[in-house]
Design a protein around this motif. Structure first.
Motif, PDB file in Angstrom:
ATOM      1  N   THR A 198      41.820  44.993  37.919  1.00  0.00           N
ATOM      2  CA  THR A 198      40.729  44.936  37.070  1.00  0.00           C
ATOM      3  C   THR A 198      41.300  43.033  36.786  1.00  0.00           C
ATOM      4  OG1 THR A 198      40.511  44.519  34.537  1.00  0.00           O
ATOM      5  CG2 THR A 198      42.428  45.417  35.485  1.00  0.00           C
ATOM      6  N   ASP A 199      40.569  42.390  36.295  1.00  0.00           N
ATOM      7  CA  ASP A 199      41.168  40.688  35.272  1.00  0.00           C
ATOM      8  C   ASP A 199      40.831  41.483  33.456  1.00  0.00           C
ATOM      9  OD1 ASP A 199      37.880  40.822  35.690  1.00  0.00           O
ATOM     10  OD2 ASP A 199      37.675  39.569  36.020  1.00  0.00           O
ATOM     11  N   MET A 200      40.361  42.578  33.658  1.00  0.00           N
ATOM     12  CA  MET A 200      40.603  42.230  31.828  1.00  0.00           C
ATOM     13  C   MET A 200      39.980  41.957  30.660  1.00  0.00           C
ATOM     14  SD  MET A 200      42.210  44.648  30.718  1.00  0.00           S
ATOM     15  CE  MET A 200      43.121  46.349  32.090  1.00  0.00           C
ATOM     16  N   PHE A 255      36.644  42.545  28.208  1.00  0.00           N
ATOM     17  CA  PHE A 255      36.254  43.953  26.994  1.00  0.00           C
ATOM     18  C   PHE A 255      35.672  45.214  28.041  1.00  0.00           C
ATOM     19  CE2 PHE A 255      34.610  46.065  24.296  1.00  0.00           C
ATOM     20  CZ  PHE A 255      35.184  46.901  23.564  1.00  0.00           C
ATOM     21  N   ASP A 256      35.185  44.851  29.116  1.00  0.00           N
ATOM     22  CA  ASP A 256      33.820  46.066  29.707  1.00  0.00           C
ATOM     23  C   ASP A 256      34.928  46.414  30.845  1.00  0.00           C
ATOM     24  OD1 ASP A 256      34.271  43.651  31.490  1.00  0.00           O
ATOM     25  OD2 ASP A 256      31.948  44.005  32.389  1.00  0.00           O
ATOM     26  N   ASP A 257      36.160  46.071  31.575  1.00  0.00           N
ATOM     27  CA  ASP A 257      37.229  46.414  31.887  1.00  0.00           C
ATOM     28  C   ASP A 257      37.774  47.779  31.493  1.00  0.00           C
ATOM     29  OD1 ASP A 257      36.522  43.017  32.560  1.00  0.00           O
ATOM     30  OD2 ASP A 257      37.524  44.088  34.773  1.00  0.00           O
ATOM     31  N   LEU A 258      38.227  46.799  29.322  1.00  0.00           N
ATOM     32  CA  LEU A 258      38.876  47.032  28.474  1.00  0.00           C
ATOM     33  C   LEU A 258      38.318  49.310  28.939  1.00  0.00           C
ATOM     34  CD1 LEU A 258      41.432  47.940  27.184  1.00  0.00           C
ATOM     35  CD2 LEU A 258      40.165  46.700  25.690  1.00  0.00           C
ATOM     36  N   GLY A 312      40.618  36.236  37.506  1.00  0.00           N
ATOM     37  CA  GLY A 312      39.083  36.011  37.063  1.00  0.00           C
ATOM     38  C   GLY A 312      38.246  36.155  36.229  1.00  0.00           C
ATOM     39  N   ASN A 313      38.337  36.944  35.462  1.00  0.00           N
ATOM     40  CA  ASN A 313      37.614  36.056  33.647  1.00  0.00           C
ATOM     41  C   ASN A 313      38.156  35.576  33.356  1.00  0.00           C
ATOM     42  OD1 ASN A 313      35.700  37.782  33.462  1.00  0.00           O
ATOM     43  ND2 ASN A 313      36.751  39.441  32.789  1.00  0.00           N
ATOM     44  N   ALA A 314      39.775  35.014  33.448  1.00  0.00           N
ATOM     45  CA  ALA A 314      40.295  34.858  32.380  1.00  0.00           C
ATOM     46  C   ALA A 314      41.910  33.873  33.976  1.00  0.00           C
ATOM     47  CB  ALA A 314      41.265  34.943  31.888  1.00  0.00           C
ATOM     48  N   ALA A 324      37.337  48.691  41.523  1.00  0.00           N
ATOM     49  CA  ALA A 324      37.917  47.529  41.710  1.00  0.00           C
ATOM     50  C   ALA A 324      36.924  46.792  40.752  1.00  0.00           C
ATOM     51  CB  ALA A 324      38.092  47.127  42.815  1.00  0.00           C
ATOM     52  N   LEU A 325      37.527  45.916  39.531  1.00  0.00           N
ATOM     53  CA  LEU A 325      36.680  45.413  38.351  1.00  0.00           C
ATOM     54  C   LEU A 325      36.535  44.022  38.018  1.00  0.00           C
ATOM     55  CD1 LEU A 325      38.141  47.922  35.618  1.00  0.00           C
ATOM     56  CD2 LEU A 325      35.574  48.435  37.097  1.00  0.00           C
ATOM     57  N   GLY A 326      37.481  43.357  39.198  1.00  0.00           N
ATOM     58  CA  GLY A 326      36.811  42.131  39.578  1.00  0.00           C
ATOM     59  C   GLY A 326      36.728  41.953  40.328  1.00  0.00           C
ATOM     60  N   PRO A 327      37.144  40.054  41.030  1.00  0.00           N
ATOM     61  CA  PRO A 327      36.963  39.848  42.231  1.00  0.00           C
ATOM     62  C   PRO A 327      37.621  40.784  43.300  1.00  0.00           C
ATOM     63  CG  PRO A 327      37.475  37.798  41.055  1.00  0.00           C
ATOM     64  CD  PRO A 327      37.895  39.142  40.054  1.00  0.00           C
ATOM     65  N   PHE A 368      29.591  37.211  39.264  1.00  0.00           N
ATOM     66  CA  PHE A 368      30.213  36.636  38.750  1.00  0.00           C
ATOM     67  C   PHE A 368      31.393  37.299  39.730  1.00  0.00           C
ATOM     68  CE2 PHE A 368      35.019  36.503  36.498  1.00  0.00           C
ATOM     69  CZ  PHE A 368      34.658  35.204  36.311  1.00  0.00           C
ATOM     70  N   ASN A 369      31.412  38.111  39.779  1.00  0.00           N
ATOM     71  CA  ASN A 369      33.095  38.659  40.603  1.00  0.00           C
ATOM     72  C   ASN A 369      32.916  38.529  42.111  1.00  0.00           C
ATOM     73  OD1 ASN A 369      34.170  39.758  38.681  1.00  0.00           O
ATOM     74  ND2 ASN A 369      33.354  41.850  38.429  1.00  0.00           N
ATOM     75  N   ALA A 370      31.538  38.603  42.852  1.00  0.00           N
ATOM     76  CA  ALA A 370      31.259  38.265  44.156  1.00  0.00           C
ATOM     77  C   ALA A 370      30.834  36.565  44.417  1.00  0.00           C
ATOM     78  CB  ALA A 370      29.606  38.222  44.237  1.00  0.00           C
ATOM     79  N   TYR A 417      28.775  46.746  32.407  1.00  0.00           N
ATOM     80  CA  TYR A 417      29.160  45.870  33.712  1.00  0.00           C
ATOM     81  C   TYR A 417      30.096  47.549  34.218  1.00  0.00           C
ATOM     82  CZ  TYR A 417      26.221  41.707  32.630  1.00  0.00           C
ATOM     83  OH  TYR A 417      26.009  40.672  32.378  1.00  0.00           O
ATOM     84  N   ASP A 418      31.567  47.128  33.903  1.00  0.00           N
ATOM     85  CA  ASP A 418      32.431  47.771  34.222  1.00  0.00           C
ATOM     86  C   ASP A 418      32.449  49.563  34.243  1.00  0.00           C
ATOM     87  OD1 ASP A 418      33.234  45.471  35.630  1.00  0.00           O
ATOM     88  OD2 ASP A 418      35.211  45.108  34.192  1.00  0.00           O
ATOM     89  N   PRO A 419      32.341  49.546  33.015  1.00  0.00           N
ATOM     90  CA  PRO A 419      31.866  50.786  32.682  1.00  0.00           C
ATOM     91  C   PRO A 419      31.404  51.917  33.493  1.00  0.00           C
ATOM     92  CG  PRO A 419      31.926  50.004  30.813  1.00  0.00           C
ATOM     93  CD  PRO A 419      31.591  48.689  31.775  1.00  0.00           C
TER      94      PRO A 419
HETATM   95 CA    CA Z   1      35.567  42.675  35.467  1.00  0.00          CA
END
Ligand code: CA
Ligand code: BDR
Length: 311
Positions: A7-9, A11-14, A35-37, A125-128, A167-169, A240-242
């Motif tokens: 994850t890139d953590m 809020f949607d990752d959370l 990713g996000n940060a 996997a929730l990020g790059p 974004f992740n792609a 997204y991530d959920p």
């Molecule tokens: Ca994410």
């Protein structure tokens, strides 16, 4: 089911992690990716979340940079923390709190975990895909232990970070390419299907009256998340991530078809565009989510948030 989250953590990752927990699934480990940060902030977010929500699984730091591209964050949309809030933010972990971060890096931790397993593994996997690509290059002998790699990323339609790319792609196209070429069992839950699952400002109302220790924090974070859309004149915010988490927690909620995908590399005009060839299902290299029970995924996400807010 042995389960790992990369994850890139944001809020949607959370929310995705809450959804897995609410479904009774046990998470064996968490790996972090820029990713996000930047990775330092992603790590602070994860450690703070672990403290607030009582996570007991190991947390491993992973890639700080994409395979080839220059680092890119979502700061323009999510702010410097990668997690926009309408009020209270996740606390900044002090040095003592940071001690819970594992000394083992994401790639080594993934390989030890997979090596020890007796049944096939699921990775969400929730990020790059940088960590997963680096892992598959370092341990090609272990990739066969993964039965499904469910990824929120890419798009069968338009992008969000650019007109062409999700974004992740976009952040790490070379990682996606490596994952495809390594033959990992990729199940992609892209932007187009995630956008059918939506939240509205009123969805925060029940969290506001919840009585748990973190209810106020969650209400503020959810409001901040929905404001990403409403502050730009849209009435609903996509989940997204959920949606990718739901593909694991409730497999009937997300339908996949075999398809062939290629990704446009770094340095090209359409960097990160995931181009799907629907006509060549007999030479598929991945499974593509094309159908989502959006009412069900929305409700699973809100129920999971509410359960956290009542604890
Ligand atoms: Ca994410
Ligand atoms: C994806 O990008 C990130 O900002 C979100 O957490 C999600 O994983 C959506 O494009």
């Amino acid at each position: 089911m042995p389960l790992w989250v990369d994850t890139d953590m944001g809020f949607d990752d959370l929310m995705a992690i809450f959804l897995l927990q609410q479904a009774g699934l046990k998470i064996d480990g968490l790996s972090l990716v820029a990713g996000n940060a930047p990775i330092e902030q992603v790590t602070r977010n994860a450690i703070a979340a672990a403290g607030c929500f009582g996570w007991s699984w190991p947390i491993h730091r992973g890639a700080a940079h994409p395979i080839r591209a220059e680092p890119e964050t979502a700061a323009a949309i999510l702010g410097e923390t990668g997690m926009q809030s309408a009020g209270r933010q996740l606390p900044i972990p002090d040095n003592a709190a940071m001690m819970i971060l594992s000394q083992t890096n994401a790639i080594d931790a993934l390989s030890v975990w997979l090596d020890d397993l007796e049944s096939p593994a699921t990775i969400l996997a929730l990020g790059p895909l940088t960590n997963i690509a680096e892992f598959s290059k370092a341990h090609p002998d272990l990739t066969g232990e993964i039965s499904q790699l469910v990824w929120m990323g890419g798009s069968a339609g338009a992008g969000n970070h650019t007109p062409h790319a999700e974004f992740n792609a976009y952040v790490d196209p070379e990682a996606v390419d490596i994952v495809l070429n390594a033959g990992l069992p990729l199940r992609m839950v892209g932007l187009d299907v995630c956008r059918t699952v939506t939240m509205v400002p009123e969805d925060g109302a029940e969290l506001r009256v919840a009585t748990g220790k973190q209810a106020d924090l969650l209400a503020n974070l959810l409001e901040g998340y929905i404001q990403i859309a409403t502050s730009r004149g849209r009435e609903t915010m996509a989940v997204y991530d959920p949606t990718a988490a739901a593909a694991i927690a409730d497999p009937d909620a997300v339908g996949f078809i075999p398809a062939h995908m290629r990704i446009h590399p770094t340095g090209t005009e359409k960097r990160g565009m995931t181009e799907i060839d629907f006509s060549s299902q007999n030479r598929s290299n991945m499974m593509l989510a094309t159908q989502v029970d959006n009412i069900r995924v929305r409700s699973l996400t809100l129920q999971a948030l509410q359960a956290e807010a009542e604890r």
